[in-house]
Design a protein around this motif. Structure first.
Motif, PDB file in Angstrom:
ATOM      1  N   MET A   1      25.074  91.487 -32.267  1.00  0.00           N
ATOM      2  CA  MET A   1      25.482  92.887 -32.367  1.00  0.00           C
ATOM      3  C   MET A   1      26.924  93.058 -31.881  1.00  0.00           C
ATOM      4  SD  MET A   1      24.739  95.978 -33.164  1.00  0.00           S
ATOM      5  CE  MET A   1      25.227  97.656 -32.814  1.00  0.00           C
ATOM      6  N   THR A   2      27.241  92.478 -30.705  1.00  0.00           N
ATOM      7  CA  THR A   2      28.593  92.565 -30.165  1.00  0.00           C
ATOM      8  C   THR A   2      29.598  91.957 -31.130  1.00  0.00           C
ATOM      9  OG1 THR A   2      27.738  92.418 -27.909  1.00  0.00           O
ATOM     10  CG2 THR A   2      30.076  91.942 -28.227  1.00  0.00           C
ATOM     11  N   TRP A   3      29.243  90.782 -31.646  1.00  0.00           N
ATOM     12  CA  TRP A   3      30.104  90.063 -32.593  1.00  0.00           C
ATOM     13  C   TRP A   3      30.391  90.928 -33.809  1.00  0.00           C
ATOM     14  CZ3 TRP A   3      32.395  85.287 -32.276  1.00  0.00           C
ATOM     15  CH2 TRP A   3      32.902  84.756 -33.460  1.00  0.00           C
ATOM     16  N   ASP A   4      29.339  91.544 -34.377  1.00  0.00           N
ATOM     17  CA  ASP A   4      29.488  92.353 -35.579  1.00  0.00           C
ATOM     18  C   ASP A   4      30.364  93.577 -35.326  1.00  0.00           C
ATOM     19  OD1 ASP A   4      27.891  90.620 -36.992  1.00  0.00           O
ATOM     20  OD2 ASP A   4      26.051  91.756 -36.654  1.00  0.00           O
ATOM     21  N   VAL A   5      30.152  94.237 -34.170  1.00  0.00           N
ATOM     22  CA  VAL A   5      30.939  95.430 -33.846  1.00  0.00           C
ATOM     23  C   VAL A   5      32.423  95.085 -33.742  1.00  0.00           C
ATOM     24  CG1 VAL A   5      31.424  97.142 -32.058  1.00  0.00           C
ATOM     25  CG2 VAL A   5      29.062  96.668 -32.722  1.00  0.00           C
ATOM     26  N   LEU A   6      32.742  94.011 -33.025  1.00  0.00           N
ATOM     27  CA  LEU A   6      34.141  93.605 -32.872  1.00  0.00           C
ATOM     28  C   LEU A   6      34.743  93.196 -34.209  1.00  0.00           C
ATOM     29  CD1 LEU A   6      33.909  91.583 -29.542  1.00  0.00           C
ATOM     30  CD2 LEU A   6      35.016  93.797 -29.879  1.00  0.00           C
ATOM     31  N   ASN A   7      33.938  92.521 -35.027  1.00  0.00           N
ATOM     32  CA  ASN A   7      34.404  92.116 -36.357  1.00  0.00           C
ATOM     33  C   ASN A   7      34.772  93.325 -37.195  1.00  0.00           C
ATOM     34  OD1 ASN A   7      34.931  89.592 -37.398  1.00  0.00           O
ATOM     35  ND2 ASN A   7      32.802  89.007 -37.548  1.00  0.00           N
ATOM     36  N   ILE A   8      33.907  94.338 -37.185  1.00  0.00           N
ATOM     37  CA  ILE A   8      34.139  95.532 -38.000  1.00  0.00           C
ATOM     38  C   ILE A   8      35.347  96.302 -37.481  1.00  0.00           C
ATOM     39  CG2 ILE A   8      33.183  97.778 -38.649  1.00  0.00           C
ATOM     40  CD1 ILE A   8      30.408  96.422 -38.685  1.00  0.00           C
ATOM     41  N   ILE A   9      35.436  96.477 -36.148  1.00  0.00           N
ATOM     42  CA  ILE A   9      36.569  97.196 -35.561  1.00  0.00           C
ATOM     43  C   ILE A   9      37.884  96.501 -35.921  1.00  0.00           C
ATOM     44  CG2 ILE A   9      37.737  97.813 -33.404  1.00  0.00           C
ATOM     45  CD1 ILE A   9      34.955  98.193 -32.158  1.00  0.00           C
ATOM     46  N   GLY A  10      37.936  95.192 -35.703  1.00  0.00           N
ATOM     47  CA  GLY A  10      39.162  94.445 -35.979  1.00  0.00           C
ATOM     48  C   GLY A  10      39.518  94.440 -37.454  1.00  0.00           C
TER      49      GLY A  10
ATOM     50  N   TRP B   1      33.495  85.204 -16.999  1.00  0.00           N
ATOM     51  CA  TRP B   1      33.442  86.359 -16.106  1.00  0.00           C
ATOM     52  C   TRP B   1      32.878  87.584 -16.807  1.00  0.00           C
ATOM     53  CZ3 TRP B   1      39.156  85.419 -14.327  1.00  0.00           C
ATOM     54  CH2 TRP B   1      39.187  84.274 -13.517  1.00  0.00           C
ATOM     55  N   ILE B   2      32.987  87.612 -18.133  1.00  0.00           N
ATOM     56  CA  ILE B   2      32.476  88.739 -18.908  1.00  0.00           C
ATOM     57  C   ILE B   2      31.603  88.198 -20.035  1.00  0.00           C
ATOM     58  CG2 ILE B   2      33.119  90.579 -20.523  1.00  0.00           C
ATOM     59  CD1 ILE B   2      35.546  91.115 -18.851  1.00  0.00           C
ATOM     60  N   HIS B   3      30.391  88.734 -20.153  1.00  0.00           N
ATOM     61  CA  HIS B   3      29.499  88.274 -21.216  1.00  0.00           C
ATOM     62  C   HIS B   3      28.538  89.375 -21.652  1.00  0.00           C
ATOM     63  CE1 HIS B   3      27.035  87.807 -17.631  1.00  0.00           C
ATOM     64  NE2 HIS B   3      27.914  86.934 -17.171  1.00  0.00           N
ATOM     65  N   SER B   4      29.018  90.614 -21.667  1.00  0.00           N
ATOM     66  CA  SER B   4      28.202  91.737 -22.123  1.00  0.00           C
ATOM     67  C   SER B   4      29.073  92.711 -22.905  1.00  0.00           C
ATOM     68  CB  SER B   4      27.545  92.464 -20.940  1.00  0.00           C
ATOM     69  OG  SER B   4      28.532  93.070 -20.127  1.00  0.00           O
ATOM     70  N   MET B   5      28.438  93.540 -23.722  1.00  0.00           N
ATOM     71  CA  MET B   5      29.172  94.479 -24.572  1.00  0.00           C
ATOM     72  C   MET B   5      30.077  95.425 -23.769  1.00  0.00           C
ATOM     73  SD  MET B   5      29.874  95.214 -27.609  1.00  0.00           S
ATOM     74  CE  MET B   5      30.419  96.475 -28.750  1.00  0.00           C
ATOM     75  N   PRO B   6      29.603  96.036 -22.673  1.00  0.00           N
ATOM     76  CA  PRO B   6      30.511  96.903 -21.903  1.00  0.00           C
ATOM     77  C   PRO B   6      31.749  96.161 -21.419  1.00  0.00           C
ATOM     78  CG  PRO B   6      28.237  97.277 -21.242  1.00  0.00           C
ATOM     79  CD  PRO B   6      28.230  96.072 -22.135  1.00  0.00           C
ATOM     80  N   GLY B   7      31.562  94.917 -20.981  1.00  0.00           N
ATOM     81  CA  GLY B   7      32.703  94.134 -20.516  1.00  0.00           C
ATOM     82  C   GLY B   7      33.683  93.833 -21.627  1.00  0.00           C
ATOM     83  N   TYR B   8      33.166  93.478 -22.805  1.00  0.00           N
ATOM     84  CA  TYR B   8      34.034  93.196 -23.946  1.00  0.00           C
ATOM     85  C   TYR B   8      34.837  94.439 -24.332  1.00  0.00           C
ATOM     86  CZ  TYR B   8      31.123  89.020 -24.542  1.00  0.00           C
ATOM     87  OH  TYR B   8      30.458  87.850 -24.343  1.00  0.00           O
TER      88      TYR B   8
END
Length: 200
Positions: free
Chosen positions: A1-10, A165-172
């Motif tokens: 899910m995180t991967w897809d969101v960042l992909n779409i935003i970028g 150090w960061i491995h969650s959607m809020p952190g990303y």
């Protein structure tokens, strides 16, 4: 899910960035599509070559290609007065693409259990590769080489994600927001890295 969101935003942000540059240079519709696509997908292709991912994985992003195509078509068809308003946000869209793809590139390297240096390099190349190709095709000096700080902000994603150090959607999203904020501040206040000139 995180991967897809960042992909779409970028993808959306960089596709729009490519469209604005193409129209500033008065390219035709095909030129708009070409510049938009290389901006949105060029960084990922460069990253894949760097960290050993088969380049053919680029063609597994059918949905993103469709999204980019639709966004570019809509932007191209916007009335002139709306287009002028949107084009003023070109640097902002570029900053969003920079941050989203930098985080995504760092995640990619981290998930492959590559060292921290690979995460930093993947973040830098994913975030800036498409923009560099765009600027070269448009006959411009790449943003990454200009005096305002640009590629250096991608190291935030490379270090924090690559070090685990960061491995969650809020952190990303926080890292993404920081990269966008620092990029915009560097443009607003003309921040720059140290330079030297040799007189020959």
């Amino acid at each position: 899910m995180t991967w897809d969101v960042l992909n779409i935003i970028g993808t959306i942000a960089f596709a729009l960035s490519g469209v604005f540059v193409a129209m500033e240079e008065e390219y035709d519709l095909m030129g708009v599509y070409i510049l938009g696509f290389v901006t949105a997908f060029g960084g990922g292709a460069v990253r894949n070559l760097l960290i050993g991912v088969p380049i053919t994985t680029l063609w597994d992003q059918g949905l993103l290609f469709i999204i980019a195509f639709l966004i570019m078509t809509i932007a191209f068809l916007l009335p002139s007065y709306l287009l002028e308003t949107w084009s003023r946000w070109g640097v902002f869209f570029d900053a969003i693409g920079l941050g989203a793809f930098a985080v995504q590139g760092a995640m990619y390297a981290a998930e492959m259990n590559l060292p921290l240096s690979a995460s930093i390099a993947a973040a830098a190349l994913t975030g800036t590769g498409g923009g560099m190709i765009r600027d070269l095709l448009a006959g411009r000096r790449p943003l990454v080489l200009k005096k305002e700080v640009y590629i250096a902000w991608t190291t935030l994603a490379g270090i924090f994600v690559g070090a685990g150090w960061i491995h969650s959607m809020p952190g990303y999203l926080i890292i993404l927001a920081l990269i966008v904020m620092f990029r915009m501040l560097s443009v607003r206040y003309h921040w720059s890295l140290p330079r030297r000139r040799i007189n020959m």
